[in-house]
Motif scaffolding. Structure first.
Motif, PDB file in Angstrom:
ATOM      1  N   ARG A 283       0.899  -1.342   0.124  1.00  0.00           N
ATOM      2  CA  ARG A 283      -0.122   0.140  -0.013  1.00  0.00           C
ATOM      3  C   ARG A 283       0.625   1.062   0.097  1.00  0.00           C
ATOM      4  O   ARG A 283       2.081   1.031   0.034  1.00  0.00           O
ATOM      5  CB  ARG A 283      -0.675  -0.010   1.137  1.00  0.00           C
ATOM      6  CG  ARG A 283      -1.944  -1.246   1.216  1.00  0.00           C
ATOM      7  CD  ARG A 283      -2.611  -1.001   2.584  1.00  0.00           C
ATOM      8  NE  ARG A 283      -3.662  -2.067   2.245  1.00  0.00           N
ATOM      9  CZ  ARG A 283      -4.412  -2.454   3.367  1.00  0.00           C
ATOM     10  NH1 ARG A 283      -4.304  -1.612   4.529  1.00  0.00           N
ATOM     11  NH2 ARG A 283      -5.219  -3.277   3.325  1.00  0.00           N
ATOM     12  N   VAL A 284       0.229   2.359  -0.254  1.00  0.00           N
ATOM     13  CA  VAL A 284       1.017   3.715  -0.311  1.00  0.00           C
ATOM     14  C   VAL A 284       1.424   4.092   1.211  1.00  0.00           C
ATOM     15  O   VAL A 284       0.776   4.110   2.158  1.00  0.00           O
ATOM     16  CB  VAL A 284       0.439   4.766  -0.700  1.00  0.00           C
ATOM     17  CG1 VAL A 284       0.986   6.107  -0.966  1.00  0.00           C
ATOM     18  CG2 VAL A 284      -0.349   4.532  -2.292  1.00  0.00           C
TER      19      VAL A 284
ATOM     20  N   TYR B  62       2.931  15.092  -1.311  1.00  0.00           N
ATOM     21  CA  TYR B  62       1.440  15.060  -1.321  1.00  0.00           C
ATOM     22  C   TYR B  62       1.115  15.234  -2.999  1.00  0.00           C
ATOM     23  O   TYR B  62       1.009  16.591  -3.253  1.00  0.00           O
ATOM     24  CB  TYR B  62       0.419  15.815  -0.670  1.00  0.00           C
ATOM     25  CG  TYR B  62       0.636  15.323   0.912  1.00  0.00           C
ATOM     26  CD1 TYR B  62      -0.373  14.119   1.308  1.00  0.00           C
ATOM     27  CD2 TYR B  62       1.355  15.998   1.827  1.00  0.00           C
ATOM     28  CE1 TYR B  62      -0.271  13.624   2.523  1.00  0.00           C
ATOM     29  CE2 TYR B  62       1.311  15.320   3.183  1.00  0.00           C
ATOM     30  CZ  TYR B  62       0.566  14.187   3.499  1.00  0.00           C
ATOM     31  OH  TYR B  62       0.470  13.677   4.650  1.00  0.00           O
ATOM     32  N   THR B  63       0.743  14.281  -3.941  1.00  0.00           N
ATOM     33  CA  THR B  63       0.671  14.746  -5.235  1.00  0.00           C
ATOM     34  C   THR B  63      -0.733  13.997  -5.588  1.00  0.00           C
ATOM     35  O   THR B  63      -1.264  13.060  -4.694  1.00  0.00           O
ATOM     36  CB  THR B  63       1.639  14.114  -6.117  1.00  0.00           C
ATOM     37  OG1 THR B  63       1.757  12.691  -6.111  1.00  0.00           O
ATOM     38  CG2 THR B  63       3.185  14.713  -5.661  1.00  0.00           C
TER      39      THR B  63
ATOM     40  N   SER C 288      -4.310   9.277  -6.037  1.00  0.00           N
ATOM     41  CA  SER C 288      -5.023   8.155  -6.600  1.00  0.00           C
ATOM     42  C   SER C 288      -4.452   6.818  -6.197  1.00  0.00           C
ATOM     43  O   SER C 288      -5.574   5.928  -6.322  1.00  0.00           O
ATOM     44  CB  SER C 288      -4.519   8.309  -8.208  1.00  0.00           C
ATOM     45  OG  SER C 288      -5.047   7.314  -9.198  1.00  0.00           O
ATOM     46  N   LEU C 289      -3.322   6.603  -6.014  1.00  0.00           N
ATOM     47  CA  LEU C 289      -2.820   5.496  -5.513  1.00  0.00           C
ATOM     48  C   LEU C 289      -3.457   5.012  -4.151  1.00  0.00           C
ATOM     49  O   LEU C 289      -3.665   3.798  -3.958  1.00  0.00           O
ATOM     50  CB  LEU C 289      -1.255   5.447  -5.199  1.00  0.00           C
ATOM     51  CG  LEU C 289      -0.358   5.076  -6.629  1.00  0.00           C
ATOM     52  CD1 LEU C 289       1.232   5.355  -6.327  1.00  0.00           C
ATOM     53  CD2 LEU C 289      -0.738   3.664  -7.058  1.00  0.00           C
ATOM     54  N   ILE C 290      -3.759   5.983  -3.274  1.00  0.00           N
ATOM     55  CA  ILE C 290      -4.219   5.534  -2.028  1.00  0.00           C
ATOM     56  C   ILE C 290      -5.557   5.347  -2.312  1.00  0.00           C
ATOM     57  O   ILE C 290      -6.096   4.347  -1.527  1.00  0.00           O
ATOM     58  CB  ILE C 290      -4.064   6.826  -0.762  1.00  0.00           C
ATOM     59  CG1 ILE C 290      -2.506   7.099  -0.785  1.00  0.00           C
ATOM     60  CG2 ILE C 290      -4.929   6.721   0.172  1.00  0.00           C
ATOM     61  CD1 ILE C 290      -2.378   8.518   0.037  1.00  0.00           C
ATOM     62  N   VAL C 291      -6.446   5.796  -3.070  1.00  0.00           N
ATOM     63  CA  VAL C 291      -7.783   5.441  -3.435  1.00  0.00           C
ATOM     64  C   VAL C 291      -7.664   4.097  -3.894  1.00  0.00           C
ATOM     65  O   VAL C 291      -8.585   3.037  -3.493  1.00  0.00           O
ATOM     66  CB  VAL C 291      -8.355   6.341  -4.430  1.00  0.00           C
ATOM     67  CG1 VAL C 291      -9.744   6.029  -4.859  1.00  0.00           C
ATOM     68  CG2 VAL C 291      -8.715   7.689  -3.780  1.00  0.00           C
TER      69      VAL C 291
END
Length: 55
Positions: A8-9, A18-19, A24-27
């Motif tokens: 996971r991120v 914070y980009t 998007s990866l966290i979602v």
């Protein structure tokens, strides 16, 4: 950016991390809770007993 343990991120080490790509990866993959961000020790606030503590 991904945790080698849970894939996971990892938490961001600085504000510059914070980009839109990170969000998007966290979602899609979730946020890692395995460890703290590099260079910052993870501390929990001690539980305080008193008037505000639930009984």
């Amino acid at each position: 950016m991904l945790c080698l343990t849970c894939h996971r991120v990892r938490p961001a080490a600085s504000r510059a991390d914070y980009t839109a790509e990170r969000a998007s990866l966290i979602v899609r993959q979730g946020l890692c809770t395995c460890s703290a961000p590099p260079g910052r020790p993870w501390r929990r606030e001690p539980v305080r007993e008193g008037a505000h503590a639930p009984k």
